[in-house]
Structure formats: structure tokens, C-alpha cells
Design an enzyme around this catalytic site. Structure first.
Site, PDB file in Angstrom:
ATOM      1  N   GLY A  14       0.829  -1.205   0.000  1.00 33.07           N
ATOM      2  CA  GLY A  14       0.000   0.000   0.000  1.00 33.07           C
ATOM      3  C   GLY A  14       0.862   1.253   0.000  1.00 33.07           C
ATOM      4  N   ARG A  24      13.513   9.986  -2.048  1.00 39.09           N
ATOM      5  CA  ARG A  24      14.468  11.097  -2.213  1.00 39.09           C
ATOM      6  C   ARG A  24      15.699  10.892  -1.311  1.00 39.09           C
ATOM      7  NH1 ARG A  24      15.121  15.732   0.885  1.00 39.09           N
ATOM      8  NH2 ARG A  24      15.866  17.602  -0.197  1.00 39.09           N
ATOM      9  N   THR A  27      17.878   7.919  -2.474  1.00 38.70           N
ATOM     10  CA  THR A  27      18.574   8.255  -3.728  1.00 38.70           C
ATOM     11  C   THR A  27      19.715   9.246  -3.481  1.00 38.70           C
ATOM     12  OG1 THR A  27      16.525   7.919  -4.934  1.00 38.70           O
ATOM     13  CG2 THR A  27      18.233   9.206  -6.061  1.00 38.70           C
ATOM     14  N   ARG A  75       0.875  -4.854  -5.965  1.00 39.23           N
ATOM     15  CA  ARG A  75       0.967  -6.153  -5.278  1.00 39.23           C
ATOM     16  C   ARG A  75       1.329  -7.147  -6.389  1.00 39.23           C
ATOM     17  NH1 ARG A  75      -0.821  -4.310  -0.040  1.00 39.23           N
ATOM     18  NH2 ARG A  75      -2.442  -2.787  -0.372  1.00 39.23           N
ATOM     19  N   GLY A 105       5.503  -2.461   3.699  1.00 37.30           N
ATOM     20  CA  GLY A 105       5.066  -2.996   4.984  1.00 37.30           C
ATOM     21  C   GLY A 105       5.489  -4.443   5.171  1.00 37.30           C
ATOM     22  N   ASP A 106       4.757  -5.179   5.997  1.00 40.72           N
ATOM     23  CA  ASP A 106       5.228  -6.524   6.361  1.00 40.72           C
ATOM     24  C   ASP A 106       5.261  -7.499   5.189  1.00 40.72           C
ATOM     25  OD1 ASP A 106       2.494  -6.603   6.299  1.00 40.72           O
ATOM     26  OD2 ASP A 106       2.274  -7.820   8.118  1.00 40.72           O
ATOM     27  N   THR A 129       4.148   2.426   6.052  1.00 40.49           N
ATOM     28  CA  THR A 129       2.748   1.986   6.102  1.00 40.49           C
ATOM     29  C   THR A 129       2.000   2.864   7.088  1.00 40.49           C
ATOM     30  OG1 THR A 129       1.240   0.237   6.858  1.00 40.49           O
ATOM     31  CG2 THR A 129       3.470   0.115   7.694  1.00 40.49           C
ATOM     32  N   ASP A 131      -0.350   1.986   8.838  1.00 43.89           N
ATOM     33  CA  ASP A 131      -0.892   1.172   9.943  1.00 43.89           C
ATOM     34  C   ASP A 131       0.001   1.150  11.193  1.00 43.89           C
ATOM     35  OD1 ASP A 131      -2.806   0.577   8.060  1.00 43.89           O
ATOM     36  OD2 ASP A 131      -1.931  -1.358   7.525  1.00 43.89           O
ATOM     37  N   ASP A 133       2.156  -0.970  12.001  1.00 40.06           N
ATOM     38  CA  ASP A 133       2.076  -2.311  12.576  1.00 40.06           C
ATOM     39  C   ASP A 133       3.364  -3.128  12.448  1.00 40.06           C
ATOM     40  OD1 ASP A 133       1.925  -2.582   9.857  1.00 40.06           O
ATOM     41  OD2 ASP A 133       0.214  -3.928   9.839  1.00 40.06           O
ATOM     42  N   ARG A 175      -5.717  -2.330   9.322  1.00 42.14           N
ATOM     43  CA  ARG A 175      -5.536  -3.742   8.991  1.00 42.14           C
ATOM     44  C   ARG A 175      -5.140  -4.566  10.214  1.00 42.14           C
ATOM     45  NH1 ARG A 175      -1.727  -6.097   4.310  1.00 42.14           N
ATOM     46  NH2 ARG A 175      -0.218  -5.743   5.930  1.00 42.14           N
ATOM     47  N   ALA A 190     -12.651  11.671  21.054  1.00 42.69           N
ATOM     48  CA  ALA A 190     -13.751  10.722  20.849  1.00 42.69           C
ATOM     49  C   ALA A 190     -14.102  10.034  22.172  1.00 42.69           C
ATOM     50  CB  ALA A 190     -13.359   9.686  19.806  1.00 42.69           C
ATOM     51  N   ARG A 250     -25.076   6.838  13.236  1.00 42.52           N
ATOM     52  CA  ARG A 250     -24.643   7.106  11.861  1.00 42.52           C
ATOM     53  C   ARG A 250     -23.243   6.518  11.680  1.00 42.52           C
ATOM     54  NH1 ARG A 250     -29.186   8.280  11.678  1.00 42.52           N
ATOM     55  NH2 ARG A 250     -30.181  10.105  10.763  1.00 42.52           N
ATOM     56  N   LEU A 257      -9.162   8.080   1.782  1.00 50.51           N
ATOM     57  CA  LEU A 257      -8.671   9.450   1.988  1.00 50.51           C
ATOM     58  C   LEU A 257      -7.581   9.474   3.061  1.00 50.51           C
ATOM     59  CD1 LEU A 257      -9.760  11.191   4.679  1.00 50.51           C
ATOM     60  CD2 LEU A 257     -11.903  11.065   3.452  1.00 50.51           C
ATOM     61  N   GLN A 258      -7.561   8.415   3.911  1.00 49.15           N
ATOM     62  CA  GLN A 258      -6.540   8.343   4.965  1.00 49.15           C
ATOM     63  C   GLN A 258      -5.133   8.101   4.418  1.00 49.15           C
ATOM     64  OE1 GLN A 258      -8.267   5.685   8.355  1.00 49.15           O
ATOM     65  NE2 GLN A 258      -9.479   5.321   6.531  1.00 49.15           N
TER      66      GLN A 258
HETATM   67  P1  ATP Z   1       0.711  -2.678   3.472  1.00 44.99           P
HETATM   68  O1  ATP Z   1       1.056  -2.874   4.927  1.00 44.99           O
HETATM   69  O2  ATP Z   1       0.554  -1.265   3.136  1.00 44.99           O
HETATM   70  O3  ATP Z   1      -0.385  -3.561   2.951  1.00 44.99           O
HETATM   71  P2  ATP Z   1       2.622  -4.605   2.518  1.00 44.99           P
HETATM   72  O4  ATP Z   1       4.059  -4.481   2.173  1.00 44.99           O
HETATM   73  O5  ATP Z   1       2.302  -5.432   3.720  1.00 44.99           O
HETATM   74  O6  ATP Z   1       2.030  -3.133   2.636  1.00 44.99           O
HETATM   75  P3  ATP Z   1       1.504  -6.644   0.790  1.00 44.99           P
HETATM   76  O7  ATP Z   1       0.519  -6.516  -0.315  1.00 44.99           O
HETATM   77  O8  ATP Z   1       1.185  -7.550   1.912  1.00 44.99           O
HETATM   78  O9  ATP Z   1       1.832  -5.171   1.254  1.00 44.99           O
HETATM   79  O10 ATP Z   1       2.901  -7.149   0.158  1.00 44.99           O
HETATM   80  C1  ATP Z   1       3.492  -6.488  -0.937  1.00 44.99           C
HETATM   81  C2  ATP Z   1       4.110  -7.478  -1.882  1.00 44.99           C
HETATM   82  O11 ATP Z   1       5.164  -8.192  -1.227  1.00 44.99           O
HETATM   83  C3  ATP Z   1       3.183  -8.575  -2.400  1.00 44.99           C
HETATM   84  O12 ATP Z   1       2.364  -8.148  -3.453  1.00 44.99           O
HETATM   85  C4  ATP Z   1       4.202  -9.615  -2.876  1.00 44.99           C
HETATM   86  O13 ATP Z   1       4.710  -9.285  -4.128  1.00 44.99           O
HETATM   87  C5  ATP Z   1       5.300  -9.474  -1.821  1.00 44.99           C
HETATM   88  N1  ATP Z   1       5.110 -10.534  -0.814  1.00 44.99           N
HETATM   89  C6  ATP Z   1       4.267 -10.546   0.241  1.00 44.99           C
HETATM   90  N2  ATP Z   1       4.325 -11.715   0.915  1.00 44.99           N
HETATM   91  C7  ATP Z   1       5.229 -12.481   0.256  1.00 44.99           C
HETATM   92  C8  ATP Z   1       5.743 -13.808   0.404  1.00 44.99           C
HETATM   93  N3  ATP Z   1       5.330 -14.611   1.406  1.00 44.99           N
HETATM   94  N4  ATP Z   1       6.660 -14.250  -0.494  1.00 44.99           N
HETATM   95  C9  ATP Z   1       7.093 -13.473  -1.491  1.00 44.99           C
HETATM   96  N5  ATP Z   1       6.643 -12.223  -1.714  1.00 44.99           N
HETATM   97  C10 ATP Z   1       5.736 -11.721  -0.861  1.00 44.99           C
END
Ligand code: ATP
Length: 326
Positions: A14, A24, A27, A75, A105-106, A129, A131, A133, A175, A190, A250, A257-258
Site C-alpha cells: 500500500g 528522495r 537516492t 501487489r 510494509g510486512d 505503512t 498502519d 504495525d 488492517r 472521541a 450514523r 482518503l486516509q
Molecule cells: P501494506 O502494509 O501497506 O499492505 P505490505 O508491504 O504489507 O504493505 P503486501 O501486499 O502484503 O503489502 O505485500 C506487498 C508485496 O510483497 C506482495 O504483493 C508480494 O509481491 C510481496 N510478498 C508478500 N508476501 C510475500 C511472500 N510470502 N513471499 C514473497 N513475496 C511476498
């Protein structure tokens, strides 16, 4: 000794505000230390399809203030397969890329860890990220901006809630992590936050009702973290309708938007520090690690620790929120 001459940089998963500031920093810091930089477009997808461009200092001009990512993100299912990662490695070799800096992220770091081990390449992660997390870092890039965006939105909704004497459930992202929900609830005044971390063993909605929330208020705002375990704002309000029809609630789901907008000063500074630290780490022969910040100091965290899925929220903050909304 493995001599790094050219690094590749990509953004994956994400998008998060501050990713551009991190691109930046990575690089410019790499060029400052005499390295070549190649920008890889659309995350691991671009590594497989070969969407790679040489980056100069000017390639990252005028982006520190922009949300999203100039490298785009995606992804990529193919990277989850051995064949996909083999093609990615072959493209790296073809492009003369000796090391990778991955922003995400993770999921991104899980993929990076597997890739780095399979092909013995130095990879460093920069946590991006909203989140917040990832374990081993107090903050991730994008979290502060998202928090501020949420608070600004909740302030606006409160004007309506007050005028109409209404109860609002506002759903925020996270998430399965309650950082955004809990801290935005505190920052916006809140009445409560419903977060996944507290779900087990306690019915948070029932607790709120029992506490007699809204008794002395002409409006109430409850921040709900998106999550299967909380049921999200929709699930909570459905339950309320069924179990306590005397309340008329509501719902607002803040949604994407976040994720957007100009990064806050905090996120720009964090991105600048972590981007520079990623290059320092590579030059220091570190690999398979994420750069992070703990008590405002830069730290290096093994991927295995960063992607553990149990970063705790500060339970004391829940008590503070409760006390301040009496
Ligand atoms: P966010 O926290 O914003 O969702 P994220 O890095 O956790 O970010 P993911 O969609 O979970 O986002 O992972 C990004 C990409 O990392 C995946 O589309 C995939 O290409 C790769 N990836 C995730 N898990 C694995 C895995 N177990 N093995 C290989 N590649 C992976």
C-alpha cells in the site's frame, strides 16, 4: 567483501504519505556516498518485468512534499513464486544492481527476506505503512500523516454530530492494528475506540453501553478500527440496531482518503532519517534488516523481528481515553 556499486529502490504494497520523501533520501544519500541508483517501478512487478530506470539527483527533485509514490506501487503474485523471484534476480544482475532498498510494509519485507536468502543479496527495508504495525520501530512512515488526516476529518464530523445530537461510528484503517483508531480517538476527543487488540475476552460495544455512554453528552463519536474481529463500523452499528434499538447511530467509513495527502513534517523528517540510515546500513554491510526508530534513535531490526505480527498497542492509552471521556 561484497562491494556495492549500484542499488535498486522500489516501493511495494500500500502507498503511504512520506514514501516520496524516503525515495528522495535513499537516492540522494546513495549518490552522496558515490553509489549509482536505479529506480524500479511498480514494486516487485517492475523487478520482474524490467521496468527500471537510472536515477540522478534531479530524478527526486520536488517530491518531498508529495503524497503517493513516484515509483508507483503494486501487489505482485508472481514474486510469491520461485520462478518469479528467479526472473527478478536475473533482471537485477542484468541491470548491475548489487543491493536493494525496499519501501513497504510486512508483506514487502516478507518477500524481501525470502529473496535475500535465496540469492544472497543485501536487502534493507524502510518501513512505510500508515498502519504502524511493524515491530521494532516506534513509528512507520505515513502513520503520522494518516493520524492527522483522520483527526481533521473527525473534527468535521463532530460539528454535525453536535448539531444533530447524534452518535457516530467512524471506521479508520489499520488492517488488524488499532494504533490509528486508538490514537485518533485520543487526539479528537472521541468517546471510545473499538480496536482488534482488545476484542478477545471483552465485548467492547456492550462495555460502552454498560458504562452509560452518551448520558451526559449531546453527541458521541466512537472510532472503530477496520478488522474482521471488530466487525468494523458497519458490523458494530448493525449489532447496536439489533441489541439496543433506542440508539440511532450514523456511520462514516473514512476509507482511502486516509492514505493520501501531503506528508506531515514528522513523516518527512522520519523518511529523510530512515532513507539515509538505509544507505548507511548497506555500506556497513548489514543485510536482511529494516531500519527503524526507537526512542528517537535509529535502530536496525532483522526482518524476522519486524514482521512478527504482535506489535502491542499501549493498553494504558485505553484507560486514559476512558477516563477522559467520562
Ligand atoms: P501494506 O502494509 O501497506 O499492505 P505490505 O508491504 O504489507 O504493505 P503486501 O501486499 O502484503 O503489502 O505485500 C506487498 C508485496 O510483497 C506482495 O504483493 C508480494 O509481491 C510481496 N510478498 C508478500 N508476501 C510475500 C511472500 N510470502 N513471499 C514473497 N513475496 C511476498
Amino acid at each position: 567483501m561484497y562491494q556495492i556499486k549500484t542499488i535498486g529502490i522500489l516501493t511495494s504494497g500500500g502507498d503511504a504519505p512520506g514514501m516520496n520523501a524516503a525515495i528522495r533520501a535513499v537516492t540522494r544519500s546513495a549518490i552522496y556516498h558515490g553509489l549509482n541508483v536505479k529506480g524500479i517501478y511498480r514494486g516487485y512487478k517492475g523487478l520482474i518485468s524490467g521496468e527500471i530506470k537510472e536515477f540522478q539527483t534531479q530524478s527526486v527533485s520536488n517530491i518531498i512534499q508529495q503524497g503517493g509514490t513516484i515509483l508507483r506501487t503494486a501487489r505482485c503474485q508472481e514474486f510469491m513464486t520461485e520462478e518469479g523471484r528467479k526472473i527478478a534476480y536475473e533482471n537485477m544482475v542484468k541491470e548491475g544492481i548489487d543491493a536493494l532498498v525496499v519501501l513497504g510494509g510486512d508483506g514487502t519485507f516478507t518477500g524481501a527476506k525470502i529473496f535475500a536468502n535465496e540469492f544472497n543479496i543485501p536487502v534493507v527495508g524502510v518501513p512505510c505503512t500508515i498502519d504502524n504495525d511493524l515491530c521494532g520501530t516506534d513509528y512507520t512512515i505515513g502513520y503520522d500523516t494518516a493520524l492527522n488526516t483522520i483527526v481533521e476529518s473527525v473534527d468535521k464530523i463532530r460539528d454535525t454530530a453536535n448539531s444533530h445530537e447524534r452518535l457516530f461510528f467512524i471506521e479508520v484503517m489499520g488492517r488488524d492494528a488499532g494504533f490509528l483508531a486508538l490514537n485518533s480517538a485520543l487526539a479528537s476527543g472521541a468517546e471510545a475506540a473499538i480496536i482488534p487488540e482488545i476484542v478477545t475476552g471483552e465485548d467492547q460495544l456492550e462495555t460502552l453501553i454498560q458504562r452509560g455512554f452518551r448520558k451526559s453528552k449531546n453527541s458521541s463519536i466512537v472510532i472503530v478500527a477496520e478488522s474482521d474481529s471488530t466487525g468494523g463500523a458497519l458490523g458494530i452499528s448493525e449489532r447496536l440496531k439489533k441489541e439496543h434499538p433506542e440508539y440511532d447511530a450514523r456511520i462514516t467509513i473514512l476509507g482511502h482518503l486516509q492514505r493520501g495527502g501531503r506528508p506531515s513534517a514528522y513523516d518527512r523528517i522520519l523518511a529523510s532519517r530512515l532513507g539515509a540510515a538505509a544507505i548507511d546500513a548497506l555500506l556497513d554491510e548489514q543485510r536482511n534488516i529494516m531500519v527503524g526508530v526507537v526512542h528517537d534513535d535509529i535502530v536496525y531490526v532483522p526482518f524476522t523481528k519486524a514482521i512478527k505480527d504482535d506489535k502491542p498497542v499501549d493498553a494504558v492509552l485505553m484507560d486514559v481515553l476512558k477516563a477522559l471521556s467520562c
